[in-house]
Scaffold this motif. Structure first.
Motif, short mmCIF file in Angstrom:
data_model
loop_
_atom_site.label_atom_id
_atom_site.label_comp_id
_atom_site.label_asym_id
_atom_site.label_seq_id
_atom_site.Cartn_x
_atom_site.Cartn_y
_atom_site.Cartn_z
N ASP A 20 43.87 76.16 51.19
CA ASP A 20 42.57 75.65 51.62
C ASP A 20 41.78 75.07 50.44
OD1 ASP A 20 43.31 76.58 54.11
OD2 ASP A 20 41.83 78.19 54.18
N ASP A 21 41.84 75.74 49.29
CA ASP A 21 41.10 75.26 48.12
C ASP A 21 41.56 73.87 47.70
OD1 ASP A 21 39.54 77.59 47.84
OD2 ASP A 21 41.10 78.57 46.68
N CYS A 22 42.87 73.65 47.66
CA CYS A 22 43.40 72.35 47.24
C CYS A 22 43.13 71.27 48.28
CB CYS A 22 44.89 72.46 46.90
SG CYS A 22 45.18 73.40 45.38
N LEU A 23 43.22 71.62 49.57
CA LEU A 23 42.88 70.64 50.61
C LEU A 23 41.40 70.24 50.49
CD1 LEU A 23 44.71 71.97 53.80
CD2 LEU A 23 45.18 69.85 52.55
N SER A 24 40.54 71.20 50.24
CA SER A 24 39.12 70.92 50.09
C SER A 24 38.88 69.96 48.94
CB SER A 24 38.35 72.22 49.85
OG SER A 24 36.99 71.97 49.59
N GLU A 25 39.56 70.20 47.83
CA GLU A 25 39.42 69.34 46.64
C GLU A 25 40.00 67.95 46.88
OE1 GLU A 25 41.38 69.31 42.29
OE2 GLU A 25 40.47 71.21 42.89
N LYS A 26 41.21 67.88 47.40
CA LYS A 26 41.89 66.59 47.59
C LYS A 26 41.21 65.71 48.64
CE LYS A 26 46.46 67.91 46.00
NZ LYS A 26 46.46 66.99 44.87
N LEU A 27 40.66 66.33 49.68
CA LEU A 27 40.04 65.57 50.76
C LEU A 27 38.52 65.49 50.62
CD1 LEU A 27 42.21 66.94 53.70
CD2 LEU A 27 42.40 64.72 52.55
N ASP A 28 37.98 66.14 49.59
CA ASP A 28 36.55 66.16 49.33
C ASP A 28 35.77 66.64 50.56
OD1 ASP A 28 34.36 65.93 47.63
OD2 ASP A 28 33.89 63.91 48.34
N ILE A 29 36.25 67.73 51.15
CA ILE A 29 35.58 68.36 52.29
C ILE A 29 34.95 69.66 51.78
CG2 ILE A 29 35.87 69.43 54.55
CD1 ILE A 29 38.22 67.49 55.03
N LYS A 30 33.63 69.71 51.84
CA LYS A 30 32.89 70.86 51.35
C LYS A 30 32.01 71.39 52.49
CE LYS A 30 34.11 69.98 47.00
NZ LYS A 30 35.46 69.68 46.90
N PRO A 31 31.75 72.67 52.55
CA PRO A 31 32.33 73.73 51.73
C PRO A 31 33.79 74.01 52.12
CG PRO A 31 30.94 74.69 53.42
CD PRO A 31 30.82 73.19 53.55
N ARG A 32 34.47 74.72 51.27
CA ARG A 32 35.88 75.02 51.48
C ARG A 32 36.09 75.78 52.79
NH1 ARG A 32 38.95 78.92 52.00
NH2 ARG A 32 37.38 80.44 51.42
N GLN A 33 35.11 76.55 53.21
CA GLN A 33 35.24 77.33 54.44
C GLN A 33 35.47 76.42 55.65
OE1 GLN A 33 33.01 77.84 52.08
NE2 GLN A 33 33.30 79.95 51.45
N GLN A 34 35.02 75.17 55.56
CA GLN A 34 35.25 74.23 56.64
C GLN A 34 36.75 73.95 56.80
OE1 GLN A 34 33.95 69.76 57.90
NE2 GLN A 34 32.53 70.87 56.61
N ILE A 35 37.46 73.88 55.68
CA ILE A 35 38.92 73.71 55.71
C ILE A 35 39.55 74.91 56.40
CG2 ILE A 35 41.03 73.60 54.31
CD1 ILE A 35 39.59 70.96 54.23
N ASN A 36 39.09 76.11 56.05
CA ASN A 36 39.61 77.33 56.65
C ASN A 36 39.43 77.30 58.16
OD1 ASN A 36 38.98 80.31 57.59
ND2 ASN A 36 40.39 80.41 55.85
N GLN A 37 38.26 76.92 58.63
CA GLN A 37 37.99 76.85 60.07
C GLN A 37 38.87 75.80 60.75
OE1 GLN A 37 33.79 76.05 60.03
NE2 GLN A 37 33.24 78.22 59.91
N ILE A 38 39.00 74.64 60.12
CA ILE A 38 39.83 73.57 60.69
C ILE A 38 41.29 74.02 60.78
CG2 ILE A 38 40.81 71.28 60.19
CD1 ILE A 38 38.00 70.55 59.02
N CYS A 39 41.80 74.60 59.71
CA CYS A 39 43.21 75.00 59.68
C CYS A 39 43.50 76.16 60.63
CB CYS A 39 43.65 75.31 58.25
SG CYS A 39 43.70 73.82 57.22
N ASN A 40 42.56 77.09 60.77
CA ASN A 40 42.75 78.17 61.75
C ASN A 40 42.79 77.60 63.17
OD1 ASN A 40 43.03 80.46 60.12
ND2 ASN A 40 40.82 80.61 59.85
N LYS A 41 41.94 76.60 63.44
CA LYS A 41 41.93 75.95 64.75
C LYS A 41 43.25 75.20 64.99
CE LYS A 41 39.58 72.22 67.16
NZ LYS A 41 38.63 71.14 66.97
#
Length: 72
Positions: A20-41
């Protein structure tokens, strides 16, 4: 394009394992928790899998996101 589409497209195109941390950085999606929510979905929808492996980017043993192959 939505953040969900960005995440899914990136994972599919790269065919690697990203935490999730690397996806957040590479895609510039902040906060990182948003990546967590998206990936869990996406996992609950059967689009990706999440398992503990070495991330292809940071090389740390973390929960990574993996595209599911057709038919799985």
């Amino acid at each position: 394009m939505s953040n969900t589409e960005l995440v899914l497209g990136f994972i599919f195109k790269e065919s690697n394992y990203y935490c999730d941390d690397c996806l957040s950085e590479k895609l510039d999606i902040k906060p990182r928790q948003q990546i967590n929510q998206i990936c869990n979905k996406l996992k609950s929808q059967g689009s990706i899998n999440r398992e503990k492996k070495d991330c292809s980017s940071c090389k740390k043993d973390k929960l990574v996101n993996i595209i599911l192959a057709e038919g799985k």
